[in-house]
Design a protein around this motif. Structure first.
Motif, PDB file in Angstrom:
ATOM      1  N   ALA A  94       0.639  -1.275   0.068  1.00 37.59           N
ATOM      2  CA  ALA A  94      -0.128   0.133  -0.272  1.00 37.59           C
ATOM      3  C   ALA A  94       0.923   1.063  -0.048  1.00 37.59           C
ATOM      4  CB  ALA A  94      -0.693  -0.019   1.216  1.00 37.59           C
ATOM      5  N   ASN A  95       1.906   1.133   0.620  1.00 36.37           N
ATOM      6  CA  ASN A  95       2.899   2.469   0.664  1.00 36.37           C
ATOM      7  C   ASN A  95       3.993   2.281  -0.391  1.00 36.37           C
ATOM      8  OD1 ASN A  95       1.711   3.027   3.141  1.00 36.37           O
ATOM      9  ND2 ASN A  95       3.209   1.753   4.360  1.00 36.37           N
ATOM     10  N   PHE A  96       3.627   1.560  -1.306  1.00 34.62           N
ATOM     11  CA  PHE A  96       4.902   1.656  -2.437  1.00 34.62           C
ATOM     12  C   PHE A  96       4.400   2.631  -3.585  1.00 34.62           C
ATOM     13  CE2 PHE A  96       6.100   0.234  -6.916  1.00 34.62           C
ATOM     14  CZ  PHE A  96       7.516  -0.123  -6.616  1.00 34.62           C
ATOM     15  N   GLU A  97       5.404   3.513  -3.592  1.00 37.31           N
ATOM     16  CA  GLU A  97       5.288   4.777  -4.578  1.00 37.31           C
ATOM     17  C   GLU A  97       4.843   4.350  -5.954  1.00 37.31           C
ATOM     18  OE1 GLU A  97       7.476   8.987  -5.557  1.00 37.31           O
ATOM     19  OE2 GLU A  97       8.466   7.467  -4.346  1.00 37.31           O
ATOM     20  N   GLY A  98       3.743   4.992  -6.543  1.00 39.08           N
ATOM     21  CA  GLY A  98       3.685   4.624  -7.960  1.00 39.08           C
ATOM     22  C   GLY A  98       2.365   3.780  -8.236  1.00 39.08           C
ATOM     23  N   LEU A  99       1.743   3.193  -7.133  1.00 38.56           N
ATOM     24  CA  LEU A  99       0.608   2.597  -7.274  1.00 38.56           C
ATOM     25  C   LEU A  99      -0.588   3.537  -6.750  1.00 38.56           C
ATOM     26  CD1 LEU A  99       1.681  -0.938  -6.336  1.00 38.56           C
ATOM     27  CD2 LEU A  99       1.552  -0.160  -8.420  1.00 38.56           C
ATOM     28  N   SER A 100      -1.528   3.533  -7.530  1.00 41.54           N
ATOM     29  CA  SER A 100      -2.771   4.214  -7.091  1.00 41.54           C
ATOM     30  C   SER A 100      -3.786   3.307  -6.528  1.00 41.54           C
ATOM     31  CB  SER A 100      -3.400   4.907  -8.364  1.00 41.54           C
ATOM     32  OG  SER A 100      -4.118   4.005  -9.074  1.00 41.54           O
ATOM     33  N   PRO A 101      -4.706   3.820  -5.747  1.00 40.94           N
ATOM     34  CA  PRO A 101      -5.705   2.788  -5.087  1.00 40.94           C
ATOM     35  C   PRO A 101      -6.556   1.888  -5.812  1.00 40.94           C
ATOM     36  CG  PRO A 101      -6.024   5.270  -3.976  1.00 40.94           C
ATOM     37  CD  PRO A 101      -4.887   5.231  -5.177  1.00 40.94           C
ATOM     38  N   GLN A 102      -6.672   2.391  -7.197  1.00 42.37           N
ATOM     39  CA  GLN A 102      -7.345   1.777  -8.310  1.00 42.37           C
ATOM     40  C   GLN A 102      -6.417   0.699  -8.614  1.00 42.37           C
ATOM     41  OE1 GLN A 102      -7.680   4.974  -8.093  1.00 42.37           O
ATOM     42  NE2 GLN A 102      -9.708   5.194  -7.825  1.00 42.37           N
ATOM     43  N   MET A 103      -5.097   0.820  -8.925  1.00 43.34           N
ATOM     44  CA  MET A 103      -4.083  -0.075  -9.207  1.00 43.34           C
ATOM     45  C   MET A 103      -3.990  -1.116  -8.201  1.00 43.34           C
ATOM     46  SD  MET A 103      -1.128   2.190 -10.887  1.00 43.34           S
ATOM     47  CE  MET A 103      -1.283   3.195 -12.124  1.00 43.34           C
ATOM     48  N   LEU A 104      -4.014  -0.731  -6.864  1.00 43.28           N
ATOM     49  CA  LEU A 104      -4.194  -1.714  -5.608  1.00 43.28           C
ATOM     50  C   LEU A 104      -5.096  -2.722  -5.799  1.00 43.28           C
ATOM     51  CD1 LEU A 104      -2.548   0.884  -3.034  1.00 43.28           C
ATOM     52  CD2 LEU A 104      -1.278  -0.931  -4.272  1.00 43.28           C
ATOM     53  N   GLU A 105      -6.250  -2.091  -6.066  1.00 48.23           N
ATOM     54  CA  GLU A 105      -7.400  -2.862  -6.052  1.00 48.23           C
ATOM     55  C   GLU A 105      -7.488  -3.947  -7.129  1.00 48.23           C
ATOM     56  OE1 GLU A 105     -12.513  -2.290  -6.594  1.00 48.23           O
ATOM     57  OE2 GLU A 105     -10.976  -0.452  -7.109  1.00 48.23           O
ATOM     58  N   ALA A 106      -6.965  -3.427  -8.312  1.00 51.36           N
ATOM     59  CA  ALA A 106      -6.823  -4.436  -9.353  1.00 51.36           C
ATOM     60  C   ALA A 106      -5.690  -5.549  -8.972  1.00 51.36           C
ATOM     61  CB  ALA A 106      -6.242  -3.532 -10.753  1.00 51.36           C
ATOM     62  N   LEU A 107      -4.761  -5.119  -8.506  1.00 48.99           N
ATOM     63  CA  LEU A 107      -3.567  -6.100  -7.985  1.00 48.99           C
ATOM     64  C   LEU A 107      -4.067  -7.084  -6.955  1.00 48.99           C
ATOM     65  CD1 LEU A 107      -0.341  -3.969  -7.843  1.00 48.99           C
ATOM     66  CD2 LEU A 107      -0.827  -5.597  -9.505  1.00 48.99           C
ATOM     67  N   THR A 108      -4.865  -6.734  -5.984  1.00 46.39           N
ATOM     68  CA  THR A 108      -5.591  -7.480  -4.938  1.00 46.39           C
ATOM     69  C   THR A 108      -6.502  -8.567  -5.394  1.00 46.39           C
ATOM     70  OG1 THR A 108      -7.080  -5.710  -4.174  1.00 46.39           O
ATOM     71  CG2 THR A 108      -4.800  -5.899  -3.049  1.00 46.39           C
ATOM     72  N   LEU A 120      -2.268  -4.020 -14.773  1.00 44.62           N
ATOM     73  CA  LEU A 120      -2.263  -2.452 -14.582  1.00 44.62           C
ATOM     74  C   LEU A 120      -2.458  -1.774 -16.256  1.00 44.62           C
ATOM     75  CD1 LEU A 120       0.594  -1.897 -12.117  1.00 44.62           C
ATOM     76  CD2 LEU A 120      -2.016  -2.408 -11.660  1.00 44.62           C
ATOM     77  N   GLU A 121      -2.668  -2.507 -17.145  1.00 49.12           N
ATOM     78  CA  GLU A 121      -2.819  -2.096 -18.474  1.00 49.12           C
ATOM     79  C   GLU A 121      -3.864  -1.101 -18.714  1.00 49.12           C
ATOM     80  OE1 GLU A 121      -2.929  -3.742 -23.151  1.00 49.12           O
ATOM     81  OE2 GLU A 121      -3.279  -5.012 -21.606  1.00 49.12           O
ATOM     82  N   PRO A 122      -5.010  -1.514 -18.000  1.00 46.54           N
ATOM     83  CA  PRO A 122      -6.090  -0.067 -18.242  1.00 46.54           C
ATOM     84  C   PRO A 122      -5.587   1.062 -17.549  1.00 46.54           C
ATOM     85  CG  PRO A 122      -7.189  -2.201 -17.159  1.00 46.54           C
ATOM     86  CD  PRO A 122      -5.635  -2.437 -17.236  1.00 46.54           C
ATOM     87  N   PHE A 123      -4.760   1.250 -16.551  1.00 51.34           N
ATOM     88  CA  PHE A 123      -4.230   2.419 -16.157  1.00 51.34           C
ATOM     89  C   PHE A 123      -3.164   3.185 -16.931  1.00 51.34           C
ATOM     90  CE2 PHE A 123      -5.731  -0.240 -12.757  1.00 51.34           C
ATOM     91  CZ  PHE A 123      -6.897  -0.003 -12.340  1.00 51.34           C
ATOM     92  N   GLY A 124      -2.873   2.421 -18.390  1.00 50.29           N
ATOM     93  CA  GLY A 124      -2.045   3.202 -19.127  1.00 50.29           C
ATOM     94  C   GLY A 124      -0.515   2.937 -18.767  1.00 50.29           C
ATOM     95  N   ILE A 125      -0.213   1.756 -18.031  1.00 58.81           N
ATOM     96  CA  ILE A 125       1.215   1.569 -17.554  1.00 58.81           C
ATOM     97  C   ILE A 125       1.761   0.996 -18.705  1.00 58.81           C
ATOM     98  CG2 ILE A 125       2.677   0.060 -16.108  1.00 58.81           C
ATOM     99  CD1 ILE A 125       1.313   2.401 -14.649  1.00 58.81           C
ATOM    100  N   THR A 126       3.214   1.473 -19.052  1.00 55.49           N
ATOM    101  CA  THR A 126       3.822   1.120 -20.318  1.00 55.49           C
ATOM    102  C   THR A 126       4.864  -0.234 -19.647  1.00 55.49           C
ATOM    103  OG1 THR A 126       5.674   2.368 -19.891  1.00 55.49           O
ATOM    104  CG2 THR A 126       3.879   3.448 -21.281  1.00 55.49           C
ATOM    105  N   LEU A 127       5.206  -0.800 -20.574  1.00 52.82           N
ATOM    106  CA  LEU A 127       6.245  -1.860 -20.311  1.00 52.82           C
ATOM    107  C   LEU A 127       7.441  -1.350 -19.494  1.00 52.82           C
ATOM    108  CD1 LEU A 127       5.933  -5.264 -20.724  1.00 52.82           C
ATOM    109  CD2 LEU A 127       7.720  -4.842 -22.983  1.00 52.82           C
ATOM    110  N   GLU A 128       8.022  -0.253 -19.950  1.00 52.95           N
ATOM    111  CA  GLU A 128       9.209   0.252 -19.241  1.00 52.95           C
ATOM    112  C   GLU A 128       8.884   0.762 -17.890  1.00 52.95           C
ATOM    113  OE1 GLU A 128       8.258   1.019 -22.300  1.00 52.95           O
ATOM    114  OE2 GLU A 128       9.692   0.283 -23.579  1.00 52.95           O
ATOM    115  N   GLU A 129       7.444   1.169 -17.631  1.00 53.14           N
ATOM    116  CA  GLU A 129       7.285   1.590 -16.360  1.00 53.14           C
ATOM    117  C   GLU A 129       7.050   0.342 -15.280  1.00 53.14           C
ATOM    118  OE1 GLU A 129       4.879   5.902 -17.511  1.00 53.14           O
ATOM    119  OE2 GLU A 129       3.766   3.991 -17.465  1.00 53.14           O
ATOM    120  N   ALA A 130       6.515  -0.807 -15.841  1.00 50.48           N
ATOM    121  CA  ALA A 130       6.263  -1.850 -15.194  1.00 50.48           C
ATOM    122  C   ALA A 130       7.421  -2.443 -14.716  1.00 50.48           C
ATOM    123  CB  ALA A 130       5.751  -2.862 -16.235  1.00 50.48           C
TER     124      ALA A 130
END
Length: 591
Positions: A493-507, A543-553
């Motif tokens: 949850a405290n990892f920088e760069g992950l929004s709440p919506q991204m955290l929801e998708a991951l969990t 995280l693709e729906p949030f526009g994350i690129t391969l380099e960012e991942a």
């Protein structure tokens, strides 16, 4: 019939005649004769014995010898082919005056039974040396007694070649000669893959055409023939050598007249500028026997690549067309800009608009309604060839279809702003018309960009952004609550760069801790494409729906691994550093 009663020179004459007829090395024929005589001798003296035969290359005199290997006493399995060191030394001592030592190479085999090399061993020949033998003795230790691994060789009487033995010897020689022919054919054609050859048709088997390669045969399979072509024995035909394989039944030479490379080679033969490298064929796509497209580029600004390939009054391209049974060929100028190249590739259709998605390797093309059938072509031929030529998936839309899609997107965004910001339809349409596509843009854009909209003052802009931020904060709180309910841990949850919506998708997918996140692959987060059997399949990323690129991942995953101590910070090389290193490499190589 004893071999010694025959004219021994006849062996050499037969070997020479067979070698000339089959166009192989006479030494290979003599080696086949030696093996056949050795087999006949084993049938006479016993298969347990290691009998070897050598034929004198000048006189034709065959010499039969028995070979025994010096082996440890407790490892001897075949007493007729192996001998202990003590017995070997006693045998050599008893033949001291009629014995000499030479060296020979024996193969070394690995654990899997494959030959890995050779090594030198001494051979104790239990006979009086000849003048030829004395040359082989030079530099070889003659005094040291036999050791483990050495060989003992003593002569045995020649065998009588009965009818059965002679027939067996004939089969061995024929088999060896056939193998030599196959090896010669493989060696001759393995380096000719990618060339065009002119061959004669021999026969047709189940739709496959067998041609005479002289020596050997080649196969023009059914799917490698141009559909309308028929062949009769004796016809001459030009074919492209596509592949050469060494198989159990001998080397197989696979030919083709439908490969795109065949057309490229035909143009190379007809157009001197291509042969000289002034013009290059960058890509080629074919529907064999019907239509083809080639993309050409000129490295000399004074030479028109399309005109050079067409030739005077179409003479050059017509020669290729005639060879391919009337296959129509579109010659297209190559361009490094993908959209421009695609516009050229879709000729003769006219293109109004091109939208390129580089990440997905897809491209959308908008054409006028009356040009749609021309762009697609008969049975989709034109767009299919253009797709093969450019390496992109192509979607063709009419201007009307594109207009409807844009209208649907406009209405969807208008409704989003109406529902979330509590705006009337007119005001929401103003936002969409100014290029706003989502709430984040409204909430965090500079207020000056909102003030340019007619009817929006500072108070209105402030109110709009406040509503957008309130809505986003409510959505973030809801998403974080859902993620917590799914088991989200504080380290993730405290990892920088992950929004709440991204955290929801991951969990939702079971990724609840920083350690689980660090084990993810970049394509699992950003998505990607998989090619199977020539078809590209889309892999959806978490995280693709949030526009994350391969380099960012990649960056996020590596950062997580550094935080966990799996990777040292100095070992992490970012994309920018990769590019810098790649740019420096040529200079360093030159230095």
């Amino acid at each position: 019939m004893a071999i010694t009663s025959a004219n021994q020179l006849e062996l050499l004459q037969i070997a020479d005649a067979v070698a000339r007829e089959k166009m192989i090395d006479p030494g290979l024929v003599i080696e086949a004769m030696e093996e056949s005589l050795a087999r006949a001798a084993k049938s006479r003296y016993g298969s347990e014995m290691d009998i070897r035969v050598s034929i004198d290359r000048r006189t034709g005199q065959p010499t039969f010898t028995r070979v025994r290997a010096v082996t440890e006493d407790d490892l001897i399995e075949n007493e007729k082919a192996e001998i202990s060191p003590k017995a070997a030394q006693q045998t050599v001592a008893g033949s001291k005056n009629d014995m000499f030592v030479t060296q020979t190479k024996v193969p070394v085999y690995g654990e899997e039974g494959q030959q890995t090399g050779t090594h030198q061993v001494r051979v104790f020949n239990l006979r009086r040396p000849t003048e030829a033998d004395r040359k082989r003795m030079d530099g070889v230790d003659q005094d040291t007694p036999p050791q483990l691994g050495d060989l003992l060789s003593d002569q045995v009487p020649p065998v009588d070649m009965g009818r059965i033995a002679a027939q067996s010897a004939k089969q061995v020689i024929l088999q060896k000669v056939r193998e030599a022919e196959r090896d010669k054919q493989f060696e001759e054609y393995k380096d000719r893959v990618g060339q065009i050859v002119n061959v004669a048709v021999k026969r047709e088997e189940y739709g496959n055409v067998i041609v005479d390669l002289n020596p050997g045969e080649g196969s023009l399979r059914r799917n490698d023939k141009i559909g309308r072509e028929t062949y009769r024995p004796g016809d001459r035909v030009r074919v492209y050598i596509k592949d050469v394989r060494r198989e159990q039944r001998g080397p197989q030479v696979f030919l083709s007249r439908t490969a795109p490379e065949f057309m490229v080679e035909l143009f190379r033969m007809e157009v001197p500028e291509i042969y000289d490298g002034v013009i290059e064929i960058k890509a080629c796509a074919r529907d064999p026997g019907s239509r083809a497209k080639i993309a050409v580029i000129s490295y000399d600004s004074s030479i028109d690549p399309v005109g050079a390939c067409v030739g005077m009054r179409g003479s050059r391209v017509q020669a290729v067309v005639n060879e391919l049974q009337g296959e129509k060929i579109d010659i297209i100028p190559w361009n490094d800009d993908a959209p421009t190249f695609l516009v050229n590739a879709l000729q003769p259709a006219e293109v109004t608009k091109v939208v390129l998605d580089e990440e997905a390797e897809r491209i959308e093309v908008v054409v006028p309604e009356e040009q749609l059938s021309l762009a697609i072509g008969r049975r989709g031929q034109n767009v299919r060839l253009a797709s093969q030529l450019t390496g992109l998936d192509i979607d063709i839309l009419t201007e009307e279809e594109e207009s409807k899609r844009r209208q649907a997107e406009f209405e969807e965004r208008t409704k989003l702003f109406m529902d979330t910001l509590d705006l009337d339809e007119f005001f929401a349409q103003l936002l969409v018309s100014e290029g706003f596509t989502n709430l984040e843009e409204v909430a965090y854009v500079e207020s000056d960009e909102l003030l340019v909209i007619d009817g929006v003052d500072e108070d209105t802009a402030t109110e709009l952004q406040a509503r957008a931020r309130d809505y986003l904060e409510a959505q973030n709180a809801k998403a974080l609550e859902t993620a917590r309910a799914n088991g989200l841990q504080d380290d993730l949850a405290n990892f920088e760069g992950l929004s709440p919506q991204m955290l929801e998708a991951l969990t939702k997918d079971g990724v609840t801790t920083l350690e689980e996140f660090a084990t993810c692959a970049d394509w699992e987060l950003a998505g990607g494409w998989t090619v199977e059997n020539g078809e590209r399949t889309k892999d959806d990323g978490l995280l693709e729906p949030f526009g994350i690129t391969l380099e960012e991942a990649q960056d996020m995953i590596m950062t997580a691994r550094v935080m966990l101590g799996w990777v040292e910070p100095e070992d992490v090389v970012g994309p920018a550093e990769d590019e810098d290193e790649a740019a420096l490499q040529p200079e360093e190589a030159g230095a």
